[in-house]
Design an enzyme around this catalytic site. Structure first.
Site, PDB file in Angstrom:
ATOM      1  N   CYS A 131      39.087 -22.926   0.468  1.00 32.38           N
ATOM      2  CA  CYS A 131      38.522 -21.659   0.737  1.00 32.38           C
ATOM      3  C   CYS A 131      37.124 -21.470   0.070  1.00 32.38           C
ATOM      4  O   CYS A 131      36.235 -20.526   0.241  1.00 32.38           O
ATOM      5  CB  CYS A 131      39.238 -20.409   0.052  1.00 32.38           C
ATOM      6  N   HIS A 188      26.627 -16.078  -5.177  1.00 29.36           N
ATOM      7  CA  HIS A 188      27.675 -15.277  -4.169  1.00 29.36           C
ATOM      8  C   HIS A 188      26.711 -14.385  -3.435  1.00 29.36           C
ATOM      9  O   HIS A 188      27.039 -13.969  -2.141  1.00 29.36           O
ATOM     10  CB  HIS A 188      28.306 -14.363  -5.305  1.00 29.36           C
TER      11      HIS A 188
HETATM   12  C1  PEP Z   1      35.122 -21.013  -4.820  1.00 28.03           C
HETATM   13  O1  PEP Z   1      34.669 -20.765  -6.136  1.00 28.03           O
HETATM   14  O2  PEP Z   1      35.026 -21.927  -4.180  1.00 28.03           O
HETATM   15  C2  PEP Z   1      35.507 -19.726  -4.354  1.00 28.03           C
HETATM   16  C3  PEP Z   1      36.110 -19.548  -3.056  1.00 28.03           C
HETATM   17  O3  PEP Z   1      35.479 -18.406  -5.049  1.00 28.03           O
HETATM   18  P1  PEP Z   1      34.037 -17.860  -5.432  1.00 28.03           P
HETATM   19  O4  PEP Z   1      32.932 -18.259  -4.370  1.00 28.03           O
HETATM   20  O5  PEP Z   1      34.295 -16.256  -5.252  1.00 28.03           O
HETATM   21  O6  PEP Z   1      33.915 -18.079  -6.900  1.00 28.03           O
END
Ligand code: PEP
Ligand code: MG
Length: 757
Positions: free
Chosen positions: A674, A359
């Site tokens: 996403c 993240h």
């Molecule tokens: C994903 O896992 O691709 C996502 C968009 O969520 P995060 O990156 O917040 O886990």
């Protein structure tokens, strides 16, 4: 043996130089293993030979001088085989080579282990004995453990050499580029507070919170000690009254922890200050004792206290005071840490740990800040030094010379010009050259302050991550507070859909006030699993979203980490309840809200197989490729060590993506992507060819991806996809689409490969 091992490790780590460390090591190993000789040979790769660099037992005249070609002798054999060799009668082995100058003819027994670092043999650690003796398993694991420690020390020394080399030499360290762009600035090293004396004594008006932080730190340290103890036990297979037991006792000793709690409650110290006050008092008492055993305990108290401070510092960070932009360096840059840094002073990010879809990396991309992760650096040496970082190829250049600086200044100007070019077209419709309409959506929420001017160019919000406000708080934000935050974004996007994801904490997104201590957090209590177990939190969030949606008709709600139908049903029941309650309330005022579209994230592989059953319960789904890749490939998205295996274009991931879109067609459900793959130039082309038309990405990618999409043809991409889907490896897949970008004059979108020194 365990205590001896620990002492040797500590001495090696704290020795002032590599030479001292090696000398200490050979002397202490000789004593601990009762052998006649212990030596270290280091590899000189360019000359294909080992050099004897430290010995206790061989002729001292030979140390630093004697060398042995890679392909000769038992030492050479250990290096070639990359495994230990244990011989009771070494001279009878065909590879034995007699070196008169080192004086080893009298030794019979040989145990040699390679000193390995990142798959490279840095050298060989050897013990020898005059009398014939069979070294046992314990001896082997003892030596292997110490060789691994020495490897780290050698690798560090090599890096230090690189850093302190004269400034006219080229000094580049390679990592993984996780956020494109280049920056030139001084390094600013963030280290969690560790020394007792460094703690600034501060009072706190919130003793409850401080007690919770302390409790959380104790749990963290207990867990760290457990796993440390396990590692040591595996390595040495001896468990006497281990040091870890003493530490664990201290952590549960009422005299220690209780006193700290008292300081928090009665004296109103914050947790770190209370740890300092109590520990210093106890250290002073123990240091004055006559009994040497008890005197030693002062060291244990200091060590445990510093571990506690370290755990506390990970949760609270108040050391920033910049006056010019810096490149932030840390052992581990987390999303929380990044979110707290004033953006105007953040030129770049370098993190020893972390990988492309952690993240923190995603947030760096969102902020448009270049970032490099997954590399080895002696952090303290770099503090204040001038650096260049190149986030597209992962290079970190230390103290660059004038020519390199000039070159990068030029490159930064070119990149800026490209960004301006792309920005000129940002407001044009999202469509391909052959007129295929697509939706380019924003991933919002990771950063608190996004540039609202740029928000206008997206077709809506495809993913609103709700965690960061929770992470930066000292307690769960109230329903009202959440509602006002959600209202801001719904109003900014009035007329365009905003897809809000319910809380996805856990994994690498811990809350400081809600401790979740797990060995395997990505496979643990995370996302929907937590919120279904805490309906009071879930309902508050759902109600906040619904309340915020009054007078806007653009809210969609998405559930993270779904792996079963049951979870969707339970969540839907709670959404029904929240919707009824808010609707009743609003009815009194003569107002109403629409029931929001409900969707799920497809990021746990199980959900793909359950889609036929999930489909009737939801209005849409969105693919979270970040987690889907990690769970499909069993590769931690944060772990630099396996970063090369984390591959969004792995054929298994692409096959899963194809299956997901086929099911979206079959069940006539809108589908989007996403995860970060949607904002990746090659990724988006592949998704486009598969039939995906909704892409949600970080703010910094939107204008670029729109520019790219306007210059590609779906008709051209489909045949490329058909061929590449037969591939069993991602390299040719990437190659095919990269070549397409080149043919179309879009090479600026292709990540440069890391060049070697
Ligand atoms: C994903 O896992 O691709 C996502 C968009 O969520 P995060 O990156 O917040 O886990
Ligand atoms: Mg996810």
């Amino acid at each position: 043996m365990l205590t001896t091992l620990r002492q040797i490790v500590e001495n090696v780590t704290s020795a002032p130089s590599l030479a001292d460390a090696m000398l200490t090591l050979v002397k202490q190993i000789r004593g601990a293993m009762h052998v006649d000789c212990c030596s270290v040979y280091l590899s000189e790769a360019q000359r294909q030979r080992y050099r004897l660099v430290a010995s206790d037992g061989l002729s001292l005249d030979a140390v630093g001088k004697a060398t042995l070609p890679f392909n000769e002798g038992l030492v050479g054999l250990v290096g070639r085989k990359e495994e230990l060799i244990n011989l009771a009668n070494a001279p009878s082995h065909p590879s034995f080579k007699y070196l008169p100058e080192v004086g080893e003819d009298e030794f019979k027994t040989f145990l040699g282990v390679p000193i390995m670092h990142q798959r490279n043999v840095l050298g060989v650690l050897v013990v020898q004995q005059t009398l014939s003796r069979q070294f046992n398993e314990l001896d082997e694991s003892f030596l292997v453990t110490l060789a691994a420690q020495l490897a780290v020390r050698i690798a560090h020394a090599e890096l230090k050499g690189l850093i302190s080399a004269p400034s006219n030499t080229h000094r580049i360290i390679h990592g993984v580029g996780v956020s494109n762009g280049m920056a030139i600035a001084n390094a600013w090293v963030w280290q969690p507070q560790m020394e007792l004396s460094q703690v600034n004594l501060k009072h706190s008006a919130e003793p409850e919170l401080q007690l919770e932080l302390l409790n959380q730190a104790v749990l963290q340290v207990q867990m760290d000690l457990d796993s440390l103890a396990m590692r040591f036990q595996d390595a040495v297979k001896v468990d006497s009254q281990s040091i870890f037991d003493i530490y664990q006792h201290l952590l549960s000793d009422p005299n220690f922890i209780y006193q700290i709690e008292q300081e928090i409650v009665e004296q109103k110290w914050n947790a770190s200050s209370a740890v300092r006050q109590v520990s210093e008092r106890l250290i002073a008492q123990f240091s004055q004792m006559n009994d040497p055993y008890l005197r030693e305990r002062a060291l244990d108290i200091r060590d445990v206290a510093q571990r506690l401070l370290s755990a506390l510092a990970h949760n609270h960070m108040d050391q920033f005071d910049f006056s010019t932009p810096v490149i932030l360096l840390a052992e581990e840059v987390t999303a929380t840490l990044l979110a707290e840094v004033p953006k105007e002073y953040l030129a770049g990010v370098v993190s020893i740990r972390g990988a492309v879809n952690s993240h923190a990396a995603i947030l760096a991309r969102t902020l448009g800040v270049p970032a490099v992760m997954g590399l080895e650096l002696p952090l303290t040496e770099l503090d204040g030094q001038q650096l260049i970082i190149d986030g597209s190829n992962g290079d970190v250049i230390i103290q660059p010379g004038a020519a390199v600086l000039a070159e990068y200044e030029q490159l930064i100007l070119q990149a800026k010009a490209f960004d301006e070019l792309v920005a000129e077209e940002a407001a044009l419709p999202s469509q391909t050259e052959d007129g295929c309409s697509v939706s380019v959506l924003l991933n919002a929420g990771l950063s608190l302050d996004v540039d609202s001017a740029l928000m206008d160019v997206s077709d809506g919000v495809g993913l609103y991550r709700t965690e960061i406000p929770f992470m930066l708080h000292d307690s769960f934000p109230s329903e009202q507070e959440q509602a006002s935050r959600y209202k801001t974004i719904l109003s900014q996007y009035s007329g365009r859909q905003v897809c809000m994801r319910t809380l996805d904490i856990g994994g690498d997104k811990p809350l400081p006030y809600f401790p979740i201590i797990e060995e395997n957090p990505f496979l643990g209590w995370r996302g929907i699993r937590i919120t279904l177990d805490h309906p009071e939190l879930f309902l508050a969030q759902l109600k906040a979203m619904l309340r915020a949606s009054e007078s806007y008709d653009n809210l969609a709600i998405m559930l993270p980490m779904i792996s079963s139908v049951n979870e969707v049903q339970s969540a839907k029941r709670l959404l029904d309840q929240a919707w009824m309650e808010i609707s009743e309330e609003l009815k009194v005022k003569g107002s109403s809200i629409r029931y929001p579209n409900l969707g799920v994230m497809i990021e746990v592989p199980a959900a793909i197989y359950m889609l036929p059953d999930i489909a009737p319960l939801v209005d849409f789904w969105s693919v979270g490729t970040n987690d889907l890749t990690q769970y499909l490939l069993a590769v931690d998205r944060n772990n630099a060590r396996v970063a090369e295996m984390y591959d969004g274009l792995h054929p298994a991931v692409l096959r899963a993506l194809q299956q997901i879109i086929q099911m979206a067609d079959e069940y006539a459900k809108p589908v989007s992507v996403c995860g970060e793959l949607a904002g990746d130039p090659v990724g988006v082309l592949i998704l486009l060819a598969m039939g995906y038309r909704r892409f949600s990405m970080n703010l910094n990618s939107i204008a670029k991806i729109k520019y790219l999409l306007r210059r590609v043809n779906v008709k051209d991409l489909q045949p490329l996809l058909a061929d590449t889907m037969k591939s069993t490896d991602s390299s040719p897949i990437r190659q095919v689409f990269t070549s397409y970008l080149e043919r179309r004059g879009l090479q600026s979108f292709i990540r440069k490969k890391t060049e070697s020194n």
